[in-house]
Structure formats: C-alpha cells, structure tokens
Scaffold this active site. Sequence first.
Site: not given
Ligand code: GLN
Length: 541
Positions: A13, A15, A150, A188-189, A358, A385, A514, A516
């Site tokens: 996996s 790859l 699976e 071979k793999p 986060g 965020c 976000h 990004e």
């Molecule tokens: N933990 C924070 C919230 O739930 C920020 C979430 C995030 O950064 N995506 O609002």
Amino acid sequence: MVNYIIVTGGVISGLGKGITTASIGKILQLHGYKTTAMKIDPYMNFDAGTLRPTEHGEVWVTEDGGEIDQDLGHYERFLDINIPKYHNITTGQVYSAVIDKERKGKYLGKTVQPIPHVTDEIKVRIRRPANENGWDFVLVEIGGTVGDYENVLFLEAVRQMKQGGDKVVFVHVTYVPMLDALGEAKTKPTQHSVKQLREIGIMPDFIITRSEKTLDNVRREKIAMFCNVHPDDVISNEDVDNIYGVSLLFEKQDLCRKILKKLNLRKDTNNLEEWKNFIRKISRLQNTIKIGIVGKYFDIGTSQLSDSYISVIEAVKHAAWNNNVEPVISWIDSKEFENDPRNLRNLDNLDGIIVPGGFGLSGIDGKIATIRYCRENGIPYLGLCLGMQLAVVEYARNACGLRDAHSTEIDKKTPHPVIDFIPEQITILQESRYGATMRLGAYPAILKKGSIIQKLYDSDNVSERHRHRYEVNPEYVEKLERCGIVFSGRSPDGVLMEFMELPKHPYFVGTQAHPEFKSRPLKPAPLFDGLIKAAKKKKIV
Ligand code: GLN
C-alpha cells in the site's frame, strides 16, 4: 457511453495510487475527455469523518459536506473540478444500504448474499456519477491491495461490470523494488500480484510500475511475458520531483492514446500546452520561501505527518508557485515552545507561519505562544479554523485584557469563552452523535468592503468549506472589535465570524473555514496567496 478506468493496487500500500489515478484522469482531460474520479475505501467506516488523521491522512471535505479519504483531494486538484461525496464508496455505506433494503422487504423474500446483492449495490454506486452527469470517463480507484479480504467484493463487482458489457479498462499499479544489495529491480512481486488479480477474473489492460528509477526494457519484457500484457502496456511510473509531473510521464509513454485505442475512441484534442508550461515553470524556480506549519500530529513520526496536512501543503505550493518561488516547509511541534519559550526566536528564520486546523488539547499553549510571537513581531500569519480560533483567544488575552480567555473546547470553565459551541452542537455531542455532525461543507460569507481579505478574494461574497463544532462567541464580537480585531467576513445572517484580520500587521489573517480545500495548482487559494506575498516582502526587508 461512459468509459470506466478501474485502478487496482498490488504488492504494497502507499504506492501513490491516488496520484496515479488523478494523473491518468488529467491526461484524459487534457486530450479532450470529460473526466471524473471515484474512490472506493473498503473499510467498514461509513466515511472518514471519525478517523484520526494519523490513520489514513487528512480528512478531505467536499462542497456538499462529505468527510472523505484524502485521495478525493488529489482528484479535485488535478482535474480542477468539485467532486461530490457520493464519489466515495465504503463497505460501511454498501452494507448499511443492503441491510436497510432487506429490513424494508425490498429483496422480496430472497436470501440476501454478497453476490449478487452486495455486488449489485456496489455497481449501482459506481454507475451513479455517469448516470447523473454524463461523463466520458469515470476513474474508479479501489483502495487496498489485491489479495486483501476487504476489497474482494469490490473487485468482483468491477469484474462483473466488464463481463456484463460496461466499457472498462483495468489498470494495475504495482511496486518494482530495487534491492541495493543486488543493484537490480525485481519484478517477482508484480508477477505475483497480477497472478492474484487474474485468479479473481480480472486481466489488467495496463500495468503501471512504481519504482525509484525508470523501468528498463529487460524488466518491461519480463513483466509483459509473465503477466500476459503487451510490453507497450507496461508503463513506468518512477519517482519524479513533483507529483503534478506524473501526468506528463504518462503522456511521454503515450498512455492516453493507448487507452483510447483499447476503447475504440477516436476524438483526441490535445490541450496540453498550459499544463506543460506550468510543470516546466515550477521545475525551474530558483528562489525559495520558508513557511512554518505549527501542527500537532507529530507523535507518530514524520512519515505520516505530511499526509495529515496534505491540502495545506498543496495550497502553500500552489500559492508559492503562483508567486514564482519554491516553498520550503518546516514542521514545528508547538510543544517545543511549551518546554522552552526561548525557542520561539527560531520563528524569526521563517518568512510565514500557518497554524492549521486541529482538535483536542495537546500543544495548544505552544500554538497560542506562536501566534502571539507572530503578532508582536510582524511575522506573516495565516490561521486556519483552529488557527483562527486560537488567534482570537490570544488577542482576547493579550490585547483586550480578557484574562484566561479560551475556547470551551479546551477549557470548559474559562471566565471568557471567546470561542464556544455552535448552539446546535450541544445536543449532538450530548448524544455522542459524532459521525457527519460537524458544521460541514461549503458555506457562504459576506466580506467587509475594503478589508485585506475582501481585496484578496476580489469579491464581497465568497464560499469556503468548513469542518468544525466551535465558533467565535457572538457575545464577545463587539468587545474584540473595539480592541482592534476586524472580523472581515461573516455568515450572511451576520451571526458567525468567518474571517478575521489585524489591519496594522503586515499579514495577520484567520478563517473559520478551510480554504486549502479549494486551492488548485493553477488557481491558488487567495488567503494562501496573500500569505506568500507578505512572506516575500518580509524576506526582502
Ligand atoms: N476543534 C475546532 C472545532 O471543532 C477546530 C476544528 C478545525 O480546525 N477543523 O471547532
């Protein structure tokens, strides 16, 4: 009639099957075909929403609020299209639909079985994008490796599709290891993995070999002979400097024309120039820019790290390339600053800092210290965020005198809950309904005229993707604005603070969204573009 390209993986996996799939899609698109992609994740989870980023990498968020494996992000970035959540199929979704139908008596008394009922359900889902949107090509990447338990029903379903008359091309991506001790690439793999695929009734049309170096003709012939494919249909996918260049590697080997030939497709409009110029440009960039990402998922070693923030990294790259610089990204563990605040001075060596999204408690104090250092020392800062929420906490504490202000995610008893639950989240969490219940997907915001952010977007009205449960507490908005924060973007009803900035700083910008997720190689996300522009200015000074 739609054409399917089914991408399977062999040997190991990780790859880069997602990049391979996206790159095949890209060349088909550049040759004039309307192309999209789907990802099958054979795990039992309904979606990736409850998965820790260290399990499968970042959780990708779609416009329509799906929380999905990161490969969908590669497809969107390479193909420059929005892909809805139903382009991701998991075992959890398939079984839950089958059981639901069985409970409703839809199988009319029949014994419900993996074949045909589960495979039929899979086929309905694979065919849905083409039925709804009329694509020329749908790429279907089957997660996992051939030989796994699976994914066997998914492989059976696509075998049935080909046998039943769908136009299908099978692409098998394998690994050809180079053993240092032998100084030789070993096939071979790959032979074993194709053997397994043939045992379940699938004959690959193409074998794409991942390897460090270009596959030589001796190995190509050997793979062709033992795997029952033409040598021309063994495609080398060696390591390249830049993932966006993989498509051109395939183009050089004429993969698109070979695919079209197998499907008897004649149309071939070549639109490769812009893409080729882009790849050429980014391979020649001389100047660099140093961007620090102050993240959290460090406890599992650096190899997983970049996967946890892949869209942030790609967005930095897109913006940097747009400004003719090559980004050098450093990973900063915020706990470094908790152990010894003198380490904060190391941030002076960077041209710009990002605190990405986060969850949870760890490393929070170090992130707040980082944000304060950026604010007080004029270092360009972009908060995504959680990165915006903590910027508000830092400002409330150190510039507005709200002692011990915090987010209630981290400190439930804070005297100043400047970041708090979105109201509807309270019951959701009380009832432990964690799956697909955050504020998810695209939401519009109205930007303040003349603000930095409005100028960057060059619009008053924007839409970005979200994934969070907490928000700036409306009760503190006025107070915070009086001390100097500008909330430069709000939800259309004015209640939710979606964007913030500090006007006197060279670049101090945060968003609850976000951005990004919407960055594309040739269309960087405006807030990342702003960060790089400010970082370039800082570098010159
Ligand atoms: N933990 C924070 C919230 O739930 C920020 C979430 C995030 O950064 N995506 O609002």
